[in-house]
Write a protein that holds these residues in place. Structure first.
Motif, PDB file in Angstrom:
ATOM      1  N   LEU A  58      45.421  46.205  33.240  1.00 39.47           N
ATOM      2  CA  LEU A  58      45.991  44.880  33.658  1.00 39.47           C
ATOM      3  C   LEU A  58      47.661  44.994  32.322  1.00 39.47           C
TER       4      LEU A  58
ATOM      5  N   ARG B 274      49.854  39.039  29.928  1.00 41.34           N
ATOM      6  CA  ARG B 274      50.735  37.501  30.688  1.00 41.34           C
ATOM      7  C   ARG B 274      50.224  36.669  29.080  1.00 41.34           C
TER       8      ARG B 274
ATOM      9  N   ASN C 246      39.129  37.459  30.020  1.00 37.13           N
ATOM     10  CA  ASN C 246      40.316  37.785  30.938  1.00 37.13           C
ATOM     11  C   ASN C 246      39.408  38.359  32.301  1.00 37.13           C
ATOM     12  N   PRO C 247      38.663  38.379  32.916  1.00 31.06           N
ATOM     13  CA  PRO C 247      37.951  38.445  34.173  1.00 31.06           C
ATOM     14  C   PRO C 247      38.846  38.998  35.300  1.00 31.06           C
ATOM     15  N   PRO C 248      38.993  39.227  36.054  1.00 31.23           N
ATOM     16  CA  PRO C 248      39.263  39.078  37.439  1.00 31.23           C
ATOM     17  C   PRO C 248      38.820  38.456  38.200  1.00 31.23           C
ATOM     18  N   TYR C 249      40.293  37.463  38.420  1.00 30.64           N
ATOM     19  CA  TYR C 249      39.189  36.033  39.058  1.00 30.64           C
ATOM     20  C   TYR C 249      40.326  35.998  40.692  1.00 30.64           C
ATOM     21  N   ILE C 250      40.701  36.841  41.070  1.00 26.73           N
ATOM     22  CA  ILE C 250      41.505  36.593  41.822  1.00 26.73           C
ATOM     23  C   ILE C 250      40.605  36.605  43.657  1.00 26.73           C
TER      24      ILE C 250
ATOM     25  N   VAL D  46      52.186  42.827  41.040  1.00 31.37           N
ATOM     26  CA  VAL D  46      51.178  42.592  40.670  1.00 31.37           C
ATOM     27  C   VAL D  46      50.303  43.228  41.654  1.00 31.37           C
TER      28      VAL D  46
ATOM     29  N   ALA E 282      40.998  44.959  37.862  1.00 31.03           N
ATOM     30  CA  ALA E 282      41.428  43.975  36.908  1.00 31.03           C
ATOM     31  C   ALA E 282      41.549  43.098  37.338  1.00 31.03           C
ATOM     32  N   LEU E 283      42.152  42.246  38.632  1.00 27.25           N
ATOM     33  CA  LEU E 283      43.167  41.425  39.593  1.00 27.25           C
ATOM     34  C   LEU E 283      41.420  41.263  40.652  1.00 27.25           C
TER      35      LEU E 283
ATOM     36  N   GLU F 217      39.073  33.543  30.626  1.00 30.00           N
ATOM     37  CA  GLU F 217      40.742  32.916  31.001  1.00 30.00           C
ATOM     38  C   GLU F 217      40.293  32.399  32.864  1.00 30.00           C
TER      39      GLU F 217
HETATM   40  N1  GLN Z   1      46.859  36.157  36.090  1.00 31.15           N
HETATM   41  C1  GLN Z   1      46.949  37.000  36.606  1.00 31.15           C
HETATM   42  C2  GLN Z   1      47.659  36.967  37.809  1.00 31.15           C
HETATM   43  O1  GLN Z   1      48.031  36.141  38.402  1.00 31.15           O
HETATM   44  C3  GLN Z   1      45.325  38.181  36.800  1.00 31.15           C
HETATM   45  C4  GLN Z   1      44.756  38.303  36.181  1.00 31.15           C
HETATM   46  C5  GLN Z   1      43.140  38.359  36.804  1.00 31.15           C
HETATM   47  O2  GLN Z   1      42.743  38.468  37.869  1.00 31.15           O
HETATM   48  N2  GLN Z   1      42.817  38.685  35.952  1.00 31.15           N
HETATM   49  O3  GLN Z   1      48.525  38.032  38.651  1.00 31.15           O
END
Ligand code: GLN
Length: 287
Positions: free
Chosen positions: A92, A95, A191-195, A207, A215-216, A246
């Protein structure tokens, strides 16, 4: 004959025509990065005559940006918390918001070092190594592990550690969350994948098409990684240890509930520069 200012103007107008909002800044950043010049040097060095080879490299990079590849991914590196970090295919792009996780955890690392003279840190899904390397850079008495499922990411994190002179205090381990981890840590960060999976198609192409999906993508509800981390952390955290993660802007309540159910207490919630919830810090809940 092409001079630098003409190449920048040409890049800017092509990026702008493609609808990219920061065309002027990006043209300077991209071409400056390719030629090893700061934005100021690009600005004042406009008369410099470019070689054929430089023109070809600029053309290639502008073409990539027009296909929406981010500037720093084209250049192969980006600044994070005062460090220049290499980026690669399976990392990733770090950011600025993630610097908030680093800064929130620094106080906790400092407290642990003050108490016992050292601190052991685990960064789950380390990618470029951004979080753990920033913590190690700021805390000379700390040492740590960056784990990732991607060998490409681990190679990049290892290279970054070496470039920053942090190799002796950093170890890269291939692991799916805690699967290959052993030992106990004072600090766990991620900061794991969180979407949410169904949101991914609607992300910006920069993105969606260039950051690694692993990673997303946080699964159907975006929370799968937090469940894995919360479920495992108890076995790997010192009793006075601290976990910092995160989160997505709307995940404060759900992620807090997941960690609470696993025996942790929320001690800090921090917002990002856009005033969104971005970082949660937990400790072990001693009843
Ligand atoms: N912050 C990233 C984004 O908005 C997402 C990163 C994540 O999933 N850790 O694209």
């Amino acid at each position: 004959m092409t001079v630098l200012s003409a190449a920048v103007a040409d890049a800017r107008s092509r990026l702008s025509a493609a609808g990219l909002p920061d065309a002027a800044i990006e043209a300077r950043l991209l071409i400056g990065g390719l030629l090893g010049l700061s934005s100021t040097e690009v600005f004042v060095g406009g008369e410099r005559v470019l070689t054929e080879e430089e023109i070809a490299r600029i053309e290639n990079a502008v073409g990539r940006r027009l296909k929406r590849e981010p500037v720093h991914r084209i250049l192969g590196s980006r600044e994070f918390h005062g460090m220049e970090l290499l980026i690669s295919r399976e990392t990733l792009e770090p950011r600025p918001d993630t610097e908030i996780l680093v800064d929130s955890m620094l106080a906790h690392v400092g407290q642990i070092v003050a108490g016992k003279g050292s601190a052991r840190i685990l960064d789950l899904g380390t990618g470029t190594g951004a979080i753990i390397l920033a913590l190690l850079k700021e805390s000379p008495k700390a040492q740590g592990i960056g784990s990732d499922i991607s060998p490409d990411a681990l190679q990049t994190a290892t290279q970054n550690a070496a470039r920053l002179g942090l190799a002796e205090r950093f170890q890269a381990i291939r692991s799916h969350w805690f699967d290959a981890i052993s030992g106990c840590f004072d600090i766990i960060v991620s900061n794991p994948p969180y979407i949410r999976s169904d949101v991914i198609p609607a992300l910006e192409p920069e993105v969606r098409d260039f950051d690694p999906l692993a990673a997303l993508d946080g699964g159907p509800d975006g929370l799968e990684a937090y469940r894995a981390i919360a479920a495992g952390a108890g076995d790997f955290l010192e009793k006075d240890g601290v976990i910092g993660v995160e989160i997505g802007f709307d995940q404060k309540e759900t992620v807090t509930a997941i960690f609470r159910a696993a025996g942790f207490a929320l001690v800090e919630a921090v917002r990002d520069y856009g005033d969104n919830d971005r970082v949660l810090v937990f400790t072990v809940n001693h009843p």
